[in-house]
Scaffold this motif. Structure first.
Motif, PDB file in Angstrom:
ATOM      1  N   ASP A  54       0.832  -1.222   0.000  1.00  0.00           N
ATOM      2  CA  ASP A  54       0.000   0.000   0.000  1.00  0.00           C
ATOM      3  C   ASP A  54       0.859   1.261   0.000  1.00  0.00           C
ATOM      4  O   ASP A  54       0.429   2.316   0.480  1.00  0.00           O
ATOM      5  CB  ASP A  54      -0.947   0.027   1.212  1.00  0.00           C
ATOM      6  N   MET A  55       2.065   1.159  -0.581  1.00  0.00           N
ATOM      7  CA  MET A  55       2.949   2.325  -0.635  1.00  0.00           C
ATOM      8  C   MET A  55       3.417   2.646  -2.052  1.00  0.00           C
ATOM      9  O   MET A  55       3.566   3.818  -2.408  1.00  0.00           O
ATOM     10  CB  MET A  55       4.172   2.112   0.277  1.00  0.00           C
ATOM     11  N   VAL A  56       3.679   1.619  -2.837  1.00  0.00           N
ATOM     12  CA  VAL A  56       4.166   1.812  -4.211  1.00  0.00           C
ATOM     13  C   VAL A  56       3.079   1.316  -5.160  1.00  0.00           C
ATOM     14  O   VAL A  56       2.652   0.172  -5.061  1.00  0.00           O
ATOM     15  CB  VAL A  56       5.475   1.031  -4.454  1.00  0.00           C
ATOM     16  N   PHE A  57       2.651   2.202  -6.078  1.00  0.00           N
ATOM     17  CA  PHE A  57       1.549   1.870  -6.964  1.00  0.00           C
ATOM     18  C   PHE A  57       1.970   2.040  -8.425  1.00  0.00           C
ATOM     19  O   PHE A  57       2.506   3.075  -8.814  1.00  0.00           O
ATOM     20  CB  PHE A  57       0.347   2.774  -6.688  1.00  0.00           C
ATOM     21  N   ALA A  58       1.724   1.005  -9.222  1.00  0.00           N
ATOM     22  CA  ALA A  58       2.030   1.056 -10.651  1.00  0.00           C
ATOM     23  C   ALA A  58       0.823   1.572 -11.412  1.00  0.00           C
ATOM     24  O   ALA A  58      -0.313   1.202 -11.109  1.00  0.00           O
ATOM     25  CB  ALA A  58       2.412  -0.326 -11.151  1.00  0.00           C
ATOM     26  N   PHE A  59       1.070   2.423 -12.408  1.00  0.00           N
ATOM     27  CA  PHE A  59      -0.045   2.907 -13.220  1.00  0.00           C
ATOM     28  C   PHE A  59       0.192   2.757 -14.714  1.00  0.00           C
ATOM     29  O   PHE A  59      -0.637   3.166 -15.519  1.00  0.00           O
ATOM     30  CB  PHE A  59      -0.390   4.365 -12.862  1.00  0.00           C
ATOM     31  N   THR A  60       1.323   2.182 -15.103  1.00  0.00           N
ATOM     32  CA  THR A  60       1.542   1.821 -16.506  1.00  0.00           C
ATOM     33  C   THR A  60       2.359   0.538 -16.581  1.00  0.00           C
ATOM     34  O   THR A  60       3.058   0.167 -15.630  1.00  0.00           O
ATOM     35  CB  THR A  60       2.327   2.895 -17.299  1.00  0.00           C
ATOM     36  N   GLN A  61       2.271  -0.134 -17.724  1.00  0.00           N
ATOM     37  CA  GLN A  61       3.198  -1.194 -18.098  1.00  0.00           C
ATOM     38  C   GLN A  61       3.897  -0.725 -19.362  1.00  0.00           C
ATOM     39  O   GLN A  61       3.229  -0.444 -20.359  1.00  0.00           O
ATOM     40  CB  GLN A  61       2.463  -2.497 -18.381  1.00  0.00           C
ATOM     41  N   GLU A  62       5.228  -0.659 -19.317  1.00  0.00           N
ATOM     42  CA  GLU A  62       5.959  -0.099 -20.451  1.00  0.00           C
ATOM     43  C   GLU A  62       7.143  -0.999 -20.821  1.00  0.00           C
ATOM     44  O   GLU A  62       7.942  -1.355 -19.960  1.00  0.00           O
ATOM     45  CB  GLU A  62       6.452   1.311 -20.119  1.00  0.00           C
ATOM     46  N   LEU A  83      -4.659   6.104 -11.021  1.00  0.00           N
ATOM     47  CA  LEU A  83      -4.823   4.653 -10.983  1.00  0.00           C
ATOM     48  C   LEU A  83      -6.137   4.232 -11.639  1.00  0.00           C
ATOM     49  O   LEU A  83      -6.215   3.180 -12.275  1.00  0.00           O
ATOM     50  CB  LEU A  83      -4.776   4.139  -9.542  1.00  0.00           C
ATOM     51  N   ALA A  84      -7.158   5.066 -11.494  1.00  0.00           N
ATOM     52  CA  ALA A  84      -8.445   4.762 -12.112  1.00  0.00           C
ATOM     53  C   ALA A  84      -8.353   4.794 -13.633  1.00  0.00           C
ATOM     54  O   ALA A  84      -9.165   4.178 -14.332  1.00  0.00           O
ATOM     55  CB  ALA A  84      -9.508   5.735 -11.620  1.00  0.00           C
ATOM     56  N   GLN A  85      -7.355   5.524 -14.155  1.00  0.00           N
ATOM     57  CA  GLN A  85      -7.149   5.617 -15.596  1.00  0.00           C
ATOM     58  C   GLN A  85      -6.116   4.608 -16.100  1.00  0.00           C
ATOM     59  O   GLN A  85      -5.832   4.556 -17.287  1.00  0.00           O
ATOM     60  CB  GLN A  85      -6.663   7.020 -15.975  1.00  0.00           C
ATOM     61  N   ALA A  86      -5.567   3.820 -15.194  1.00  0.00           N
ATOM     62  CA  ALA A  86      -4.379   3.020 -15.523  1.00  0.00           C
ATOM     63  C   ALA A  86      -4.678   1.856 -16.440  1.00  0.00           C
ATOM     64  O   ALA A  86      -5.821   1.431 -16.611  1.00  0.00           O
ATOM     65  CB  ALA A  86      -3.750   2.495 -14.229  1.00  0.00           C
ATOM     66  N   PHE A  87      -3.601   1.344 -17.037  1.00  0.00           N
ATOM     67  CA  PHE A  87      -3.580   0.107 -17.803  1.00  0.00           C
ATOM     68  C   PHE A  87      -4.569   0.094 -18.954  1.00  0.00           C
ATOM     69  O   PHE A  87      -5.480  -0.719 -19.016  1.00  0.00           O
ATOM     70  CB  PHE A  87      -3.786  -1.089 -16.884  1.00  0.00           C
ATOM     71  N   GLY A  88      -4.364   1.052 -19.857  1.00  0.00           N
ATOM     72  CA  GLY A  88      -5.089   1.040 -21.112  1.00  0.00           C
ATOM     73  C   GLY A  88      -6.290   1.953 -21.152  1.00  0.00           C
ATOM     74  O   GLY A  88      -6.832   2.234 -22.217  1.00  0.00           O
ATOM     75  N   ARG A  89      -6.762   2.450 -19.990  1.00  0.00           N
ATOM     76  CA  ARG A  89      -7.942   3.311 -19.994  1.00  0.00           C
ATOM     77  C   ARG A  89      -7.604   4.719 -20.480  1.00  0.00           C
ATOM     78  O   ARG A  89      -8.453   5.453 -20.930  1.00  0.00           O
ATOM     79  CB  ARG A  89      -8.544   3.375 -18.584  1.00  0.00           C
ATOM     80  N   ASP A  90      -6.329   5.096 -20.330  1.00  0.00           N
ATOM     81  CA  ASP A  90      -5.860   6.396 -20.815  1.00  0.00           C
ATOM     82  C   ASP A  90      -4.611   6.124 -21.651  1.00  0.00           C
ATOM     83  O   ASP A  90      -3.639   5.582 -21.149  1.00  0.00           O
ATOM     84  CB  ASP A  90      -5.535   7.302 -19.626  1.00  0.00           C
ATOM     85  N   PRO A  91      -4.606   6.492 -22.943  1.00  0.00           N
ATOM     86  CA  PRO A  91      -3.484   6.126 -23.821  1.00  0.00           C
ATOM     87  C   PRO A  91      -2.247   6.996 -23.665  1.00  0.00           C
ATOM     88  O   PRO A  91      -1.255   6.777 -24.354  1.00  0.00           O
ATOM     89  CB  PRO A  91      -4.080   6.306 -25.224  1.00  0.00           C
ATOM     90  N   ALA A  92      -2.251   7.980 -22.759  1.00  0.00           N
ATOM     91  CA  ALA A  92      -1.138   8.924 -22.686  1.00  0.00           C
ATOM     92  C   ALA A  92       0.205   8.238 -22.479  1.00  0.00           C
ATOM     93  O   ALA A  92       1.200   8.574 -23.103  1.00  0.00           O
ATOM     94  CB  ALA A  92      -1.388   9.934 -21.565  1.00  0.00           C
TER      95      ALA A  92
END
Length: 336
Positions: free
Chosen positions: A124-132, A281-290
């Motif tokens: 609950d400290m490090v959060f991923a928001f993309t896979q690159e 995080l709510a936009q993460a993993f494909g929901r936002d293409p940025a």
């Protein structure tokens, strides 16, 4: 709320902040905002701006001071600087994990974080928001005769057969100064010995060393380089409009990095920081293409090697292990 973006060239008053080598700094939102988030990041402003702007559209009276620096400088600032930041965003997963492990990061739990897959968060400290992915960017013209290689071994074969063509024309990260470059190199070396064979070949060709993905891609697009090895695939995708270059996701295996966000323990605006974390995080993993390349990866038949969050990332941050790895790397690529 009236939104605007003001590019800043600032002389910083605080001595601790002045010591940080800032690559870019931008103020998003109203200059007279009653609340302000300070974000220290390794992600280029143009790449991350859409996420900031989408967040500010939901919170009147808030501005964001977005500061870009290298991963090594971010780590030094967080462990030795005096300035307070609300969020730290980095592509160097190992350094983010170390910050959390060493007590520099606070926990954040919400409905959004609880819905994340286990591999996308740690303690609950490090959060991923993309896979690159780590990609290879090459000049089409330089490979016209042989065709674009699709694997590391294929690249090795072309380089070995054409040493004069590629001498001084291959670039990669300098792992001594690039946190992301060091992460990619250490993780790749754990998966396959091909990494060391390729590193030795690049060293024999007088490989040029870089701090940043953007510089390597620029060099390939200008013809200064023919090969840029282990660049960030997300940045490369942003440059698809540049003619004459190709992006390779190695078919033997493609290393996948997770871009992460943490909230420092001394964040001046922890609640607002948590709200921002939930937003991205709510936009993460494909929901936002940025930044996401998930759609790109979903069509791939290659082996994907995701770097896992957790204490395993700390292994190569041990001083003795790091010294040993850098020594072997210097022998291979610098021929020292």
């Amino acid at each position: 709320m009236r939104q605007f973006v003001l590019s800043l060239v600032l002389t910083l008053a605080a001595t601790a902040v002045a010591a940080l080598e800032i690559e870019d700094r931008t103020l998003f939102g109203p200059a007279d905002a009653t609340r302000r988030l300070r974000i220290l990041s390794t992600t280029d402003t143009a790449i991350f701006a859409p996420r900031i702007e989408s967040y500010l559209a939901t919170v009147p009276g808030v501005s964001i001071d977005y500061i870009v620096a290298s991963s090594a400088d971010v780590m030094a600032e967080m462990t030795g600087g005096q300035a307070a930041y609300d969020l730290v965003i980095s592509s160097a997963m190992d350094l983010q994990t170390k910050l959390a492990n060493d007590g520099h990061v606070q926990r954040h739990s919400s409905e959004v974080t609880r819905d994340l897959p286990a591999w996308a968060k740690w303690n609950d400290m490090v959060f991923a928001f993309t896979q690159e992915p780590a990609a290879i960017v090459v000049s089409d013209a330089a490979f016209a005769a042989e065709g674009i290689p699709r694997s590391r071994q294929g690249l090795i074969d072309v380089l070995r057969r054409n040493p004069e063509r590629f001498r001084g024309k291959v670039g990669t990260y300098d792992v001594r100064v690039s946190g992301l470059g060091y992460l990619f190199a250490t993780q790749e070396s754990r998966v396959s010995e091909t990494y060391w064979r390729l590193t030795e070949v690049m060293g024999g060709l007088g490989a040029r060393l870089y701090c940043c993905t953007s510089e390597m891609i620029d060099a390939v697009s200008s013809g200064d380089l023919y090969v840029a090895y282990n660049v960030l695939g997300s940045y490369a995708l942003q440059r698809q409009d540049v003619s004459g270059i190709s992006i390779i996701l190695p078919s033997d295996f493609t290393t996948i990095m997770l871009r992460t966000v943490v909230i420092p323990v001394e964040a001046p605006e922890p609640e607002l920081a948590g709200d921002f974390v939930d937003h991205i995080l709510a936009q993460a993993f494909g929901r936002d293409p940025a930044l996401s390349v998930d759609r790109w990866l979903s069509n791939s038949e290659m082996a994907l090697s995701r770097i896992n969050l957790g204490p395993g990332l700390l292994v190569y941050l041990d001083q003795l292990k790091r010294a040993a790895f850098e020594n072997e790397w210097r022998n291979a690529i610098l021929r020292e």
